[in-house]
Design an enzyme around this catalytic site. Structure first.
Site, PDB file in Angstrom:
ATOM      1  N   ARG A 234      36.825 118.792  31.367  1.00 47.22           N
ATOM      2  CA  ARG A 234      37.779 118.187  30.849  1.00 47.22           C
ATOM      3  C   ARG A 234      36.823 117.352  30.319  1.00 47.22           C
ATOM      4  O   ARG A 234      37.208 116.297  30.253  1.00 47.22           O
ATOM      5  CB  ARG A 234      38.945 118.166  31.089  1.00 47.22           C
ATOM      6  CG  ARG A 234      39.629 119.168  32.009  1.00 47.22           C
ATOM      7  CD  ARG A 234      41.717 118.966  32.688  1.00 47.22           C
ATOM      8  NE  ARG A 234      41.898 119.869  32.860  1.00 47.22           N
ATOM      9  CZ  ARG A 234      42.836 121.356  32.566  1.00 47.22           C
ATOM     10  NH1 ARG A 234      42.105 120.961  31.464  1.00 47.22           N
ATOM     11  NH2 ARG A 234      42.494 122.388  33.248  1.00 47.22           N
TER      12      ARG A 234
ATOM     13  N   SER B  82      35.147 124.593  30.070  1.00 48.53           N
ATOM     14  CA  SER B  82      35.968 124.436  29.543  1.00 48.53           C
ATOM     15  C   SER B  82      37.614 124.420  29.097  1.00 48.53           C
ATOM     16  O   SER B  82      36.965 125.831  29.335  1.00 48.53           O
ATOM     17  CB  SER B  82      35.153 123.701  28.119  1.00 48.53           C
ATOM     18  OG  SER B  82      33.827 123.417  28.693  1.00 48.53           O
TER      19      SER B  82
ATOM     20  N   GLY C 212      27.438 119.166  31.964  1.00 54.81           N
ATOM     21  CA  GLY C 212      28.342 120.182  32.462  1.00 54.81           C
ATOM     22  C   GLY C 212      27.595 120.842  33.343  1.00 54.81           C
ATOM     23  O   GLY C 212      27.956 121.509  34.515  1.00 54.81           O
ATOM     24  N   ASP C 213      25.874 121.341  32.939  1.00 60.13           N
ATOM     25  CA  ASP C 213      25.124 121.485  34.019  1.00 60.13           C
ATOM     26  C   ASP C 213      25.008 120.707  35.919  1.00 60.13           C
ATOM     27  O   ASP C 213      25.017 120.888  36.418  1.00 60.13           O
ATOM     28  CB  ASP C 213      23.299 121.274  33.772  1.00 60.13           C
ATOM     29  CG  ASP C 213      23.801 122.734  32.471  1.00 60.13           C
ATOM     30  OD1 ASP C 213      24.654 123.418  32.149  1.00 60.13           O
ATOM     31  OD2 ASP C 213      22.905 122.039  31.450  1.00 60.13           O
TER      32      ASP C 213
END
Ligand code: ATP
Length: 315
Positions: free
Chosen positions: A226, A192, A256-257
């Site tokens: 983002r 991030s 995210g994963d």
């Protein structure tokens, strides 16, 4: 040949419908950043191995059984009696704000060490994926990450790090101390925007300088996640931004994963940077539009589903 090897801690996960202190129904599943990525990759048709320690308990059986059922190779994972399988509780508190409660200190997974993971890298996979969560679990897991990254890089295996800083497990300074020395061994860094400084040199002061320093150190690709604004990918040749796919948000955890799984899938398929980012934001969108960390991740055949018109029925 294994396409992607990964390792870390996977916990039993309980999701509460109501505030936990009120009691009520909870749904039992499993959760772990690396195994989420492994499931995402397996669904996209890649051969993936996850290695880790679970307790000699029923929740440990659940972790291994779930991963096996998803087609993830767990031949080097094992049960270890030094601690229980970790537990994570998710509480949807207000709207899409999720509160996470860990019961993982002293868990079996925190006893992982280099001797557990090195055999899983032989013969070498095409890619090794690690996260910044594992080294935060204790000295054994930290050594496992550093040794595995060094071993893989020395064997010419591309290594991907998702910085994934967990402030409840360690400080930013402690994370930077472990992650920065690994930078020159990494092929892909995913972070991030507020996590880049944990892997880039301390002398780099802006995102631009951090990306430049990492590419200069030999990293092939730096990808900045983002959230709802999508992601930016940087290589020496180009910088590209991919917008997030517009989907109704059901559960943000695991985006995210999923994104990492999509990106690595694109890398394994030889897609260009635009294609890799597109697959990554597509997988991320599936994760946010469905409940659970990994349950809604797409199979390869489902990747095009988001192009269907909203409200349509596929018959
Ligand atoms: P987490 O730790 O919760 O898994 P993260 O902070 O690692 O998430 P994010 O940047 O939140 O990762 O999300 C990863 C990707 O998922 C984003 O780059 C985007 O493509 C997708 N994504 C995240 N939030 C949304 C959203 N609201 N709508 C559509 N896509 C999203």
């Amino acid at each position: 040949m294994i396409d992607v090897a990964t390792f870390g801690e996977t916990m039993a996960a309980l999701r509460a419908r109501d505030p936990i202190r009120l009691g009520g129904t909870m749904r039992l599943s499993v959760a772990g950043a690396e195994s989420n990525v492994a499931i995402g990759l397996a669904r996209l048709g890649h051969r993936v191995r996850w290695t880790g320690l679970v307790g000699t308990d029923e929740t440990g059986e659940l972790v291994l059984r779930t991963l096996r059922a998803e087609g993830v190779d767990v031949s080097h994972a094992r049960a270890d009696g030094r601690g229980p399988t970790g537990l994570i509780l998710f509480e949807r508190r207000i709207g899409d704000l999720t509160r996470v409660i860990y019961h993982r200190a002293g868990s079996a997974g925190s006893f992982l060490d280099a001797a557990d993971v090195l055999p899983a890298l032989d013969p070498p996979p095409r890619l090794l994926h690690v996260t910044g969560i594992t080294p935060a679990l204790g000295p054994g897991p930290a050594d496992a990450v550093c040794t595995a990254v060094r071993t893989a890089a020395a064997a010419g295996v591309r290594v991907c790090l998702d910085v994934n800083h967990r402030s409840r497990l360690w400080t930013r300074d402690a994370a930077a101390e472990v992650l920065r020395p690994l930078a020159s061994l990494l092929s892909v860094v995913i972070a991030s925007d507020d996590e880049l400084e944990l892997v880039a040199p301390a002398s780099a002061a802006t995102e631009h300088e951090r990306v430049a320093a990492l590419l200069d150190a030999g990293v092939s690709e730096v990808v900045v996640k983002r959230g709802a604004d999508g992601a930016t990918g940087h290589t020496l040749a180009e910088t590209l931004h991919a917008k997030a796919r517009r989907v109704p948000v059901t559960d943000l955890v695991g985006a995210g994963d999923a994104f990492v799984a999509g990106h690595l899938s694109g890398l394994l398929d030889g897609l260009d940077l635009a294609g890799r980012l597109e697959r990554a934001v597509t997988a991320g969108a599936f994760a946010v539009a469905s409940p659970g960390d990994w349950e809604g991740l797409p199979t390869r055949a489902e990747l095009g589903l988001l192009d269907a018109l909203p409200g349509s029925t596929l018959r």
